[in-house]
Design a protein around this motif. Structure first.
Motif, PDB file in Angstrom:
ATOM      1  N   LEU A 174       0.835  -1.197   0.000  1.00  0.00           N
ATOM      2  CA  LEU A 174       0.000   0.000   0.000  1.00  0.00           C
ATOM      3  C   LEU A 174       0.874   1.253   0.000  1.00  0.00           C
ATOM      4  O   LEU A 174       0.998   1.954   1.000  1.00  0.00           O
ATOM      5  N   ASN A 175       1.495   1.511  -1.147  1.00  0.00           N
ATOM      6  CA  ASN A 175       2.387   2.673  -1.257  1.00  0.00           C
ATOM      7  C   ASN A 175       2.085   3.519  -2.493  1.00  0.00           C
ATOM      8  O   ASN A 175       2.904   4.328  -2.912  1.00  0.00           O
ATOM      9  N   GLN A 176       0.912   3.313  -3.079  1.00  0.00           N
ATOM     10  CA  GLN A 176       0.500   4.097  -4.240  1.00  0.00           C
ATOM     11  C   GLN A 176      -1.023   4.094  -4.314  1.00  0.00           C
ATOM     12  O   GLN A 176      -1.672   3.320  -3.613  1.00  0.00           O
ATOM     13  N   PRO A 177      -1.592   4.983  -5.138  1.00  0.00           N
ATOM     14  CA  PRO A 177      -3.055   5.052  -5.229  1.00  0.00           C
ATOM     15  C   PRO A 177      -3.679   3.694  -5.526  1.00  0.00           C
ATOM     16  O   PRO A 177      -3.132   2.889  -6.285  1.00  0.00           O
ATOM     17  N   LEU A 178      -4.839   3.450  -4.913  1.00  0.00           N
ATOM     18  CA  LEU A 178      -5.476   2.141  -4.985  1.00  0.00           C
ATOM     19  C   LEU A 178      -6.986   2.322  -5.166  1.00  0.00           C
ATOM     20  O   LEU A 178      -7.618   3.053  -4.408  1.00  0.00           O
ATOM     21  N   ILE A 179      -7.546   1.687  -6.179  1.00  0.00           N
ATOM     22  CA  ILE A 179      -8.980   1.790  -6.451  1.00  0.00           C
ATOM     23  C   ILE A 179      -9.609   0.395  -6.476  1.00  0.00           C
ATOM     24  O   ILE A 179      -9.125  -0.497  -7.179  1.00  0.00           O
ATOM     25  N   PHE A 180     -10.677   0.214  -5.691  1.00  0.00           N
ATOM     26  CA  PHE A 180     -11.476  -1.001  -5.725  1.00  0.00           C
ATOM     27  C   PHE A 180     -12.789  -0.677  -6.440  1.00  0.00           C
ATOM     28  O   PHE A 180     -13.424   0.329  -6.125  1.00  0.00           O
ATOM     29  N   SER A 181     -13.218  -1.534  -7.348  1.00  0.00           N
ATOM     30  CA  SER A 181     -14.517  -1.331  -7.985  1.00  0.00           C
ATOM     31  C   SER A 181     -15.130  -2.670  -8.353  1.00  0.00           C
ATOM     32  O   SER A 181     -14.426  -3.656  -8.591  1.00  0.00           O
ATOM     33  N   ASN A 182     -16.462  -2.683  -8.394  1.00  0.00           N
ATOM     34  CA  ASN A 182     -17.204  -3.874  -8.792  1.00  0.00           C
ATOM     35  C   ASN A 182     -18.014  -3.519 -10.031  1.00  0.00           C
ATOM     36  O   ASN A 182     -19.046  -2.848  -9.933  1.00  0.00           O
ATOM     37  N   PRO A 183     -17.559  -3.955 -11.214  1.00  0.00           N
ATOM     38  CA  PRO A 183     -18.234  -3.558 -12.458  1.00  0.00           C
ATOM     39  C   PRO A 183     -19.439  -4.419 -12.811  1.00  0.00           C
ATOM     40  O   PRO A 183     -20.044  -4.215 -13.865  1.00  0.00           O
ATOM     41  N   THR A 184     -19.804  -5.359 -11.937  1.00  0.00           N
ATOM     42  CA  THR A 184     -20.879  -6.294 -12.258  1.00  0.00           C
ATOM     43  C   THR A 184     -22.183  -5.915 -11.552  1.00  0.00           C
ATOM     44  O   THR A 184     -22.231  -4.966 -10.765  1.00  0.00           O
ATOM     45  N   SER A 185     -23.218  -6.704 -11.824  1.00  0.00           N
ATOM     46  CA  SER A 185     -24.516  -6.469 -11.195  1.00  0.00           C
ATOM     47  C   SER A 185     -24.725  -7.363  -9.974  1.00  0.00           C
ATOM     48  O   SER A 185     -25.827  -7.432  -9.434  1.00  0.00           O
ATOM     49  N   SER A 186     -23.658  -8.055  -9.541  1.00  0.00           N
ATOM     50  CA  SER A 186     -23.730  -8.916  -8.357  1.00  0.00           C
ATOM     51  C   SER A 186     -22.682  -8.487  -7.340  1.00  0.00           C
ATOM     52  O   SER A 186     -21.613  -7.984  -7.705  1.00  0.00           O
ATOM     53  N   ALA A 187     -22.977  -8.699  -6.073  1.00  0.00           N
ATOM     54  CA  ALA A 187     -22.036  -8.344  -5.020  1.00  0.00           C
ATOM     55  C   ALA A 187     -20.796  -9.238  -5.082  1.00  0.00           C
ATOM     56  O   ALA A 187     -20.866 -10.392  -5.523  1.00  0.00           O
ATOM     57  N   ALA A 188     -19.665  -8.700  -4.652  1.00  0.00           N
ATOM     58  CA  ALA A 188     -18.426  -9.464  -4.557  1.00  0.00           C
ATOM     59  C   ALA A 188     -18.067  -9.635  -3.084  1.00  0.00           C
ATOM     60  O   ALA A 188     -18.411  -8.798  -2.244  1.00  0.00           O
ATOM     61  N   ARG A 189     -17.396 -10.718  -2.790  1.00  0.00           N
ATOM     62  CA  ARG A 189     -16.972 -10.983  -1.413  1.00  0.00           C
ATOM     63  C   ARG A 189     -15.515 -11.417  -1.444  1.00  0.00           C
ATOM     64  O   ARG A 189     -15.134 -12.292  -2.238  1.00  0.00           O
ATOM     65  N   TYR A 190     -14.696 -10.793  -0.605  1.00  0.00           N
ATOM     66  CA  TYR A 190     -13.278 -11.147  -0.597  1.00  0.00           C
ATOM     67  C   TYR A 190     -12.685 -10.994   0.799  1.00  0.00           C
ATOM     68  O   TYR A 190     -13.266 -10.361   1.678  1.00  0.00           O
TER      69      TYR A 190
END
Length: 203
Positions: A177-193
């Protein structure tokens, strides 16, 4: 029934905000930072930090990540302090794990690791809604935070710096974690991680 559920959520949010408030205030005092000094370090206004420390604000994940960077800890650490008067234990049951919802994106995170237990590793479970996006301005820490993302279901797109990683079920991505970070979910269903984090002081 709906009003009762809403009231229950508001009570839970209030409790979590109070815990975040106590943790931020504790970390700031330990480091000897004034409100102005922390505001300068993390890029969050003095007034917002004051409101967070009073439990008067429901900060977003982006704001909390900035605070965490300014305090040189992981985001998960802002939720994972010890319960007052309770000794650290190596086991935390599912029902006792702290759950938090980002008021902006709607994603929820659950701290899986025992609170206050002396370990450099922290585990977090995340449920990411369809179409949600969170952009972190990571960096500026004196220590190094290593993070791995393991997708349990759905899809999650991660942009680390300028590189896009499209993760599907079963995929695992390691990063610093030493640079810009983007999380996105491009789908129509939830993601779990699952997030696994390790903080290395002075690295």
């Amino acid at each position: 029934m709906l009003e009762e559920a809403k009231s229950s959520e508001e009570v839970a949010d209030s409790g979590i905000n109070r815990r975040i408030a106590d943790r931020v205030r504790e970390l700031r005092a330990t480091r000897g930072y004034t409100l102005d000094a922390l505001a300068t370090r993390c890029g969050v206004s003095r007034s917002m930090i004051s409101m967070i420390e009073r439990g008067a604000a429901s900060p977003t994940a982006v704001v909390l990540e900035k605070l965490a960077a300014g305090l040189d800890v992981s985001l998960a650490s802002l939720f994972g302090g010890e319960q007052e008067g309770t000794p650290s234990e190596p086991l935390v049951r599912r029902a006792q794990q702290l759950k938090w919802r980002d008021p902006e994106s709607g994603y929820t995170r659950r701290n899986l690791s025992p609170p206050g237990w002396p370990s450099p590793i922290q585990l977090v479970e995340v449920n990411f809604p369809p179409g949600a996006r969170v952009a972190y301005e990571t960096g500026g820490r004196e220590s190094t935070v290593h993070q791995q993302v393991w997708v349990m279901s759905g899809r999650i797109d991660i942009v680390l710096g300028t590189e896009l990683h499209a993760l599907q079920q079963g995929d695992c991505l390691a990063m610093r974690l030493n640079q810009p970070l983007i999380f996105s979910n491009p789908t129509s269903s939830a993601a779990r991680y699952i997030l696994a984090l390790c903080n290395v002081p002075g690295a």
